[in-house]
Scaffold this motif. Sequence first.
Motif, PDB file in Angstrom:
ATOM      1  N   LEU A 144    -102.972  -3.415-167.200  1.00  0.00           N
ATOM      2  CA  LEU A 144    -104.114  -3.329-166.289  1.00  0.00           C
ATOM      3  C   LEU A 144    -105.446  -3.565-166.988  1.00  0.00           C
ATOM      4  N   PHE A 147    -107.912  -6.319-165.913  1.00  0.00           N
ATOM      5  CA  PHE A 147    -108.827  -6.157-164.786  1.00  0.00           C
ATOM      6  C   PHE A 147    -110.147  -5.503-165.202  1.00  0.00           C
ATOM      7  N   ASP A 151    -117.448  -9.176-164.270  1.00  0.00           N
ATOM      8  CA  ASP A 151    -117.664 -10.228-163.273  1.00  0.00           C
ATOM      9  C   ASP A 151    -118.296 -11.465-163.906  1.00  0.00           C
ATOM     10  N   HIS A 180    -116.919  -7.360-158.250  1.00  0.00           N
ATOM     11  CA  HIS A 180    -115.805  -6.398-158.345  1.00  0.00           C
ATOM     12  C   HIS A 180    -114.455  -7.116-158.424  1.00  0.00           C
ATOM     13  N   GLY A 181    -114.435  -8.250-159.120  1.00  0.00           N
ATOM     14  CA  GLY A 181    -113.201  -8.988-159.321  1.00  0.00           C
ATOM     15  C   GLY A 181    -112.836  -9.931-158.197  1.00  0.00           C
ATOM     16  N   ILE A 182    -113.634  -9.977-157.138  1.00  0.00           N
ATOM     17  CA  ILE A 182    -113.367 -10.864-156.008  1.00  0.00           C
ATOM     18  C   ILE A 182    -114.252 -12.097-156.145  1.00  0.00           C
ATOM     19  N   HIS A 203    -107.198 -18.020-158.207  1.00  0.00           N
ATOM     20  CA  HIS A 203    -106.324 -16.849-158.076  1.00  0.00           C
ATOM     21  C   HIS A 203    -105.617 -16.536-159.386  1.00  0.00           C
ATOM     22  N   GLY A 207    -107.481 -11.382-164.267  1.00  0.00           N
ATOM     23  CA  GLY A 207    -108.481 -10.386-163.916  1.00  0.00           C
ATOM     24  C   GLY A 207    -109.049 -10.542-162.524  1.00  0.00           C
ATOM     25  N   VAL A 209    -109.056 -10.354-158.621  1.00  0.00           N
ATOM     26  CA  VAL A 209    -108.381  -9.508-157.644  1.00  0.00           C
ATOM     27  C   VAL A 209    -108.089 -10.274-156.354  1.00  0.00           C
ATOM     28  N   ASP A 210    -109.064 -11.088-155.905  1.00  0.00           N
ATOM     29  CA  ASP A 210    -108.903 -11.861-154.679  1.00  0.00           C
ATOM     30  C   ASP A 210    -109.857 -13.047-154.721  1.00  0.00           C
TER      31      ASP A 210
END
Length: 221
Positions: A144, A147, A151, A180-182, A203, A207, A209-210
Amino acid sequence: MTSTSGSTPYTVADVMTTKVIALTPDTGFKDIAAAMGRWKVTALPVIEGEGRVVGVVSEADLLPKEEFHEHRPGLIEQMRRLGDTAKAGSTRAEDLMTTPAVTIRPDATLPQAARLMADRHIKRLPVVDADGTLKGIVSRADLLKIFLRTDDELTEDIRQNVVERLFPLSHQAVEVTVSHGIATLTGQVRDHTLIPLAEHLTHSVEGIVDVHCRLEANTAA
């Protein structure tokens, strides 16, 4: 966590813990339990010789001694649970350990490590070289770590390794933001057929997320 170039997938070597507490085959039961408690781990590799991993002792391997502490198992239970009843009477790592150990190589990717942990229902993997020599330990928590990339790091990674490579002529018209990782991609590109690939590659950035892909074709181009 060791950083690698954005175009190269992170590997187990990038996130593993290299300071490893290991047992030898003759390590006693109480010393094993004490080591787990002191280092707050649920499993420890067993090594012999110059560090070759021969097995792993986990909390599950120690529990039968407590389970059968107050009562001796009957004949039927002994036959049904031969492994557990044998471990209940064991006092050394070589008799308690699960063998062969489930291990992974340092150059394995993080998804490969995650799949192996999920398939085998284990939380930690000894990391070994081609000779089976212990090099580190990788845990679910280690996986993990990816992650924790900022940014800003992710934005630069996407811009350099996705947008500029796929759209060399129109990359300046693409805006990349990560919160925030998006990741969000907006703008117009000349080759609209590459838009699905851009979304897919974003994608796959370690790291992320979306992804919100809002790229459009530049009809004026």
